[in-house]
Design a protein around this motif. Structure first.
Motif, short mmCIF file in Angstrom:
data_model
loop_
_atom_site.label_atom_id
_atom_site.label_comp_id
_atom_site.label_asym_id
_atom_site.label_seq_id
_atom_site.Cartn_x
_atom_site.Cartn_y
_atom_site.Cartn_z
N LEU A 141 4.30 -3.59 -4.90
CA LEU A 141 5.03 -2.13 -5.50
C LEU A 141 5.17 -1.58 -3.99
O LEU A 141 6.24 -0.71 -3.65
CB LEU A 141 4.33 -1.26 -6.37
N GLY A 142 4.36 -1.54 -2.96
CA GLY A 142 4.47 -1.29 -1.42
C GLY A 142 5.77 -1.60 -0.99
O GLY A 142 6.44 -0.76 -0.45
N ALA A 173 8.71 0.24 -2.52
CA ALA A 173 8.85 1.55 -2.38
C ALA A 173 9.30 1.86 -0.87
O ALA A 173 10.18 2.56 -0.64
CB ALA A 173 7.31 2.30 -2.23
N GLU A 174 9.11 1.01 0.04
CA GLU A 174 9.49 0.84 1.38
C GLU A 174 10.93 0.68 1.71
O GLU A 174 11.28 0.76 2.74
CB GLU A 174 8.79 0.22 2.43
N PHE A 227 9.11 5.77 -9.07
CA PHE A 227 7.85 5.86 -8.60
C PHE A 227 7.33 7.50 -9.06
O PHE A 227 6.07 7.72 -9.37
CB PHE A 227 7.63 5.73 -7.24
N PRO A 257 -4.59 -0.08 -6.00
CA PRO A 257 -5.59 0.65 -5.11
C PRO A 257 -4.66 1.27 -3.96
O PRO A 257 -3.86 0.57 -3.66
CB PRO A 257 -6.70 -0.28 -4.60
N HIS A 276 -7.45 -9.42 3.15
CA HIS A 276 -6.39 -8.99 4.25
C HIS A 276 -5.83 -7.64 3.77
O HIS A 276 -5.00 -7.02 4.19
CB HIS A 276 -5.36 -10.13 4.22
N LEU A 317 -6.12 -3.98 2.83
CA LEU A 317 -6.64 -2.79 3.44
C LEU A 317 -6.93 -1.80 2.25
O LEU A 317 -8.15 -1.08 2.11
CB LEU A 317 -6.01 -2.00 4.47
N ALA A 318 -5.97 -1.65 1.45
CA ALA A 318 -6.14 -0.83 0.28
C ALA A 318 -7.24 -1.25 -0.63
O ALA A 318 -7.96 -0.43 -1.03
CB ALA A 318 -4.72 -0.68 -0.45
N VAL A 319 -7.23 -2.72 -0.95
CA VAL A 319 -8.56 -2.98 -1.83
C VAL A 319 -9.76 -2.98 -1.17
O VAL A 319 -10.58 -2.31 -1.72
CB VAL A 319 -8.25 -4.40 -2.09
N GLU A 354 -10.34 -0.77 1.10
CA GLU A 354 -10.82 0.80 1.06
C GLU A 354 -11.36 1.23 -0.19
O GLU A 354 -12.37 1.78 -0.05
CB GLU A 354 -9.60 1.70 1.42
N HIS A 355 -10.74 0.52 -1.16
CA HIS A 355 -11.27 1.05 -2.61
C HIS A 355 -12.69 0.52 -2.80
O HIS A 355 -13.58 1.11 -3.41
CB HIS A 355 -10.43 0.24 -3.72
N LYS A 415 -16.25 3.33 5.92
CA LYS A 415 -15.15 3.51 5.55
C LYS A 415 -14.37 4.82 5.43
O LYS A 415 -13.15 4.67 6.21
CB LYS A 415 -15.08 3.55 3.96
N PHE A 433 -10.79 4.86 8.00
CA PHE A 433 -9.21 4.97 7.39
C PHE A 433 -8.86 6.42 7.83
O PHE A 433 -7.70 6.92 8.09
CB PHE A 433 -9.54 5.00 5.64
N LEU A 436 -2.68 -2.23 12.05
CA LEU A 436 -2.78 -2.83 10.59
C LEU A 436 -2.31 -1.81 9.56
O LEU A 436 -1.71 -2.21 8.65
CB LEU A 436 -4.18 -3.36 10.64
N MET A 437 -2.94 -0.91 9.82
CA MET A 437 -2.73 0.28 8.81
C MET A 437 -1.19 0.81 8.70
O MET A 437 -0.78 0.95 7.62
CB MET A 437 -3.60 1.36 8.94
N ALA A 457 1.00 -1.05 9.37
CA ALA A 457 2.14 -2.07 8.51
C ALA A 457 1.99 -2.12 7.21
O ALA A 457 2.81 -2.94 6.45
CB ALA A 457 1.63 -3.40 9.28
N VAL A 458 1.09 -1.80 6.49
CA VAL A 458 0.61 -1.87 5.21
C VAL A 458 1.65 -1.14 4.39
O VAL A 458 1.95 0.29 4.41
CB VAL A 458 -0.84 -1.53 4.66
N PRO A 459 2.36 -1.80 3.52
CA PRO A 459 3.60 -1.01 2.57
C PRO A 459 2.83 -0.05 1.65
O PRO A 459 2.01 -0.45 0.95
CB PRO A 459 4.32 -1.85 1.96
N VAL A 460 3.15 1.27 1.78
CA VAL A 460 2.42 2.27 0.83
C VAL A 460 3.40 2.26 -0.60
O VAL A 460 4.62 2.62 -0.39
CB VAL A 460 2.41 3.54 1.43
N PRO A 461 3.02 2.25 -1.60
CA PRO A 461 3.77 2.09 -2.98
C PRO A 461 4.08 3.84 -3.18
O PRO A 461 3.59 4.16 -4.29
CB PRO A 461 2.68 1.72 -3.99
#
Lengths: 321, 320, 277
Positions: free
Chosen positions: A216-217, A220-221, A244, A260, B213, B215-217, B219-220, B239, B243, B254-255, B257-261
């Motif tokens: 989903l990320g 969204a992008e 979304f 998450p 790999h 990051l969101a997981v 962090e959780h 943590k 973050f 790295l942060m 690059a993570v696609p944010v939903p």
């Protein structure tokens, strides 16, 4: 603008020992030039089968496209004979896959593979085809493209191979690019680079992109519009922003709540969608999501809900919302 | 706080090329001198891209592969030199859950037997009693005890991961290495398994090394986070700090690059260029310098040391 | 019993294979009762007699009844085929398992020896072995079984090497299971599928190797008949003038190979729980 890709009523089934597997059921959508449409869903939802059906790459038998229409720039692909379809693949509609290592021939140089693609569809000299290969590698931002064109796939990193795949897919300037989980096998920093690249090329070349993903990320992008699939059917469709911000179907609501995210609550429980995806050869009678849906009512178990507009430009297949 | 696990200067090299007579010509420095500790009931998230050595760390701690050097203290005792008999006893206290829910279960064994196997190996309980223990474990991980007679292929990916977790729990461990336990699962199922792992931690006070790999997981689930790049830890802290304010340029990259939903967030598109170099042929100096937007001449020659820049926040970068 | 019926219904081809094998084995066991004539009695007047009511499958050069010789020959042929295949595959599987799972020096030595053995033609090696052991049924079986070992060992080793890397093997180590038990419980059962395919494929060639050995006088000593010998003795000379000497033994060999293949395929599926539903 008229859409470049128009799909309507696409239905694909597989005849197996365990009965008829309904992989894709009555799926319709359209994509305009320069637009990205994402098809989102979990494994077994039919998104990859939809992509393969568009390319007419369904293994047959056991697979069979039983109904529908796939129009690329006005031509219905499903009505073509196999030879004409081959001419369409690569020149009008191209596809990139999740694992670039298996999609490239390990025994040929990358440049040669791209050049071959060009000479297959265009009447050009070998030299011109080779020049185009180097140009395409440059286009996908591979440094030192002349040298890289002479390399074999195993000499490249995963990210570089995926770029080479994209170069090959776009070498003949197809109108539609289907990208099936193009970044799933890549590391996050490389994924970001490849997604940027696909976005930029789409703008430069005006290609319509169908992006198939479970992430989903990524949707969204990158996507302008999206459709959500569940158990072979389209359950929600609309602009990415709208879906979304205000998901209608309980499935998408559940998905969005279960991811998450950065800055999420401290040690909070994630919302789960209970249960598992139903097997496609044994779908429930009504809405396929009903057994896992908390808002399901009696009607959901008996009748398949039709896809209908819920808000402007936003449709969902649900009896409840 | 008492430390359950204390890793000091752990190293693991693999022969990359061997000569005609089995002599080693080249070595891959998969894990290159890393140190960290994990307290009772806590989770350390170990993050990094493929080839950074994070899975090797997990396996070396369990001595599924022998570390080349360094000390691993578990409940105060160095386990790197344990003889086989004592190692076997240690197996009851530390366990592992793998990423791939397909290859981690023997396709020819029934789910109940898979979970019962560790009990048999250690001669715990009689057959009838074992069945009860296994049934209880099934219930604990959210499976039906009546599913004990089924074979792995009759379960979905998420359910198979639950079987793996039940197997790991069967010996009552204190510490579990979770090696990408949810990466192969669908989003909706991922949440189920993450919740299960966190519930188990709350109930039994387990400690986790959570390798991922994503990051969101991480962090959780994590209390602390360590970021690895080419065999080394480049940043390590709690943590919230990492973050909120990542200090190492790689962690920042790295942060970013993570696609944010969330399509309403349009981030600036400044992604690090280039590929992760091969661990056989690592760049000199700071391994990250060829991809680092801030690299200085010093970074090319001098290896940065992982040092404490703020209380409890360690970073390996000349510029911090 | 109900389980047998259940599988029988699911794998009808396997049942056909099993029936073929059962019929042949029973024939071999009760050869003395089933055979209409004595397989060794010669009759100059019946030399090369075509199939008739007396000689259902004709007679050979010396006037011996082909059918009776085939029925008695089943004993030697099946003993050699099943014996050599089982011994060869069993030994090969054990060596391959140990070689792949233990690795190191043991593996190195086993593999080099296997390579040397494979560089010799199967027949030549069998010849050397029988020549040194002397002709008898047991020695023939041994001579045919040993050249099969390296083939099986290498295939099983390759399979074990990939299985060894699987997470469930690692998980078994993580709970403290001993190496030998992991090899037997987790690795070996998962090599059964290639083992069965390999063994059934080799069954036919063992019958033919026995024929070649017998033809060269190093197999089971005369005058005891075997299908392979019946075939090889008459193939060149009588193919045109007395084809029944060639067709019937050939047919028997083909049927046994066919039956084993059908049965082997079904067995492989039955032993794989993933095929269960």
């Amino acid at each position: 603008m008229a859409p470049v890709l128009e799909v309507s009523g696409l239905t694909t089934v597989f005849h197996t020992r365990g009965g008829i597997v309904r992989a894709v059921q009555d799926v319709s959508f359209s994509v305009e030039a320069g637009e990205t449409l994402a098809i989102v869903g979990e494994s077994g939802c039919g998104k990859t089968m939809t992509a393969l059906s568009l390319m007419r790459l369904i293994p047959s038998p056991p697979g069979q496209i039983t109904a529908g229409m796939v129009k690329v720039a006005g031509t219905d692909l499903l009505a073509l004979d196999e030879a004409s379809m081959r001419r369409m693949r690569g020149s009008q509609i191209a596809m990139i896959f999740q694992e670039p290592m298996t999609a490239l021939n390990p025994l040929l140089t990358v440049g040669r593979q791209i050049a071959e693609m060009v000479s297959l569809h265009e009447n050009v000299s070998r030299r011109a085809a080779n020049a185009r290969a180097v140009e395409m590698l440059h286009h996908v931002r591979i440094p030192a493209p002349e040298r890289r064109a002479r390399e074999y796939p195993h000499q490249m990193s995963g990210g570089m191979r995926q770029r080479a795949m994209i170069a090959m897919a776009l070498a003949c300037k197809p109108k539609v690019l289907i990208a099936d989980e193009p970044t799933t096998a890549l590391d996050v920093t490389i994924q970001a680079q490849v997604l940027d690249l696909i976005g930029d090329l789409r703008k430069e070349l005006g290609t319509a992109v169908v992006l198939i993903t479970h992430d989903l990320g990524v949707v969204a992008e990158t996507a302008d519009r999206m459709i959500v699939m569940y158990a072979g059917r389209k359950v929600e469709e609309g602009r990415t922003k709208d879906l979304f911000a205000d998901p209608c179907h309980p499935y998408l609501q559940g998905l969005l709540a279960s991811v998450p995210r950065f800055g999420g609550g401290e040690g909070e429980r994630l919302r789960e969608i209970p249960g598992i995806v139903p097997p496609l050869n044994d779908l429930p009678k009504g809405c396929a999501f009903a057994p896992r849906c908390q808002s399901a009512i009696g009607r959901c178990r008996d009748e398949v809900p039709p896809l209908e507009p819920k808000r402007p430009g936003h449709a969902a297949a649900c009896w409840v919302t | 706080m008492t430390m359950l696990l204390d890793v000091t200067d752990l190293r693991k090299t693999f022969p990359a090329r061997t000569g005609l007579f089995g002599n080693v010509i080249d070595r891959v420095h998969a894990v290159d001198g890393i140190s960290f500790s994990i307290a009772e009931g806590r989770t350390l998230g170990l993050v990094g891209e493929s080839g950074c050595g994070k899975s090797t760390v997990g396996r070396a701690i369990l001595r599924l592969i022998e570390p080349s050097s360094g000390a691993i203290r578990f409940q105060g005792n160095d386990i790197t030199k344990l003889p086989p008999a004592e190692l076997r006893a240690l197996r009851r206290r530390m366990q592992i859950v793998f990423q791939d829910p397909y290859s981690s279960l023997n396709p020819r064994k029934r789910a109940g037997d898979i979970v019962a196997e560790p009990l048999m190996v250690h001669g715990i309980a009689k057959a009838a009693e074992r069945r009860e223990i296994v049934a209880a474990l099934f219930a604990k991980v959210g499976l039906q005890p009546r599913q004990m007679g089924l074979f792995p292929h009759q379960f979905s990916g998420g359910q198979r991961q639950r079987i793996s977790i039940a197997r790991a729990l069967s010996l009552g461990p204190r510490f579990i290495v979770a090696d990408e336990p949810v990466s192969a699962l669908d989003v909706s199922v991922q949440a189920q398994v993450i919740n299960l792992l966190m519930d188990l931690q709350a109930q039994e006070g387990l400690s986790y090394l959570f390798i991922s790999h994503n990051l969101a997981v991480v962090e959780h689930v994590s209390h602390d986070v360590a970021v690895m790049y080419l065999g080394r830890i480049v940043e390590h802290t709690d943590k919230a700090s990492i973050f909120a304010r990542p200090l190492h340029p790689y962690t920042q990259a790295l942060m970013a690059a993570v696609p944010v939903p969330d399509p309403s967030i349009r981030r600036d598109k400044k992604h690090v260029m280039g590929d992760v170099p091969s661990p056989i042929n690592r760049p000199p100096g700071c391994h990250f310098h060829p991809r680092c937007p801030l690299a200085q001449p010093r970074c090319r020659t001098e290896e940065p040391v992982l040092r404490e820049v703020q209380p409890g926040h360690r970073v390996a970068c000349h510029l911090v | 019993m109900s389980e047998v019926l259940y599988y029988a219904r699911r794998y009808p081809l396997g049942v056909i294979g099993a029936l073929i094998l059962i019929v042949f084995v029973l024939t071999a066991v009760f050869a003395g009762v089933v055979a209409p004539l004595d397989p060794l009695t010669t009759n100059p007047r019946a030399s090369l007699a075509p199939p008739s009511s007396t000689y259902l499958m004709g007679a050979d050069m010396m006037g011996r009844d082909v059918l009776s010789r085939m029925i008695h020959g089943a004993r030697i042929s099946l003993a050699v085929a099943l014996g050599a295949t089982c011994i060869g595959s069993g030994l090969g599987a054990m060596l391959g398992l140990a070689s792949g799972y233990l690795g190191g020096w043991f593996d190195l030595i086993v593999q080099r020896v296997a390579e040397i053995m494979q560089s010799l033609p199967l027949l030549v090696m069998a010849l050397v072995i029988t020549a040194s052991l002397g002709p008898s049924l047991t020695n023939t079986i041994i001579a045919i079984a040993i050249p099969l070992v390296p083939n099986v060992a290498r295939v099983i080793r390759a399979n074990v090497l990939s299985l060894r890397e699987l997470n469930y093997v690692e998980a078994a180590r993580a709970v403290g299971m001993s190496q030998a038990r992991i090899a037997l419980v987790h690795v070996f059962p998962n090599t059964l599928a290639p083992l069965i395919v390999l063994a059934t494929a080799q069954l036919g060639s063992t019958i033919l190797t026995e024929a070649s050995l017998s033809f060269l006088g190093l197999g089971v000593p005369e005058p005891y008949p075997s299908w392979g010998r019946m075939l090889s003795e008459s193939a060149a000379e009588y193919m045109r003038s007395a084809p029944w000497l060639v067709i019937f033994p050939g047919l028997a060999i083909s049927l046994v190979v066919f039956g084993t293949n059908l049965f082997g395929d079904a067995l492989r599926d039955i032993l794989d729980p993933r095929q269960g539903d």
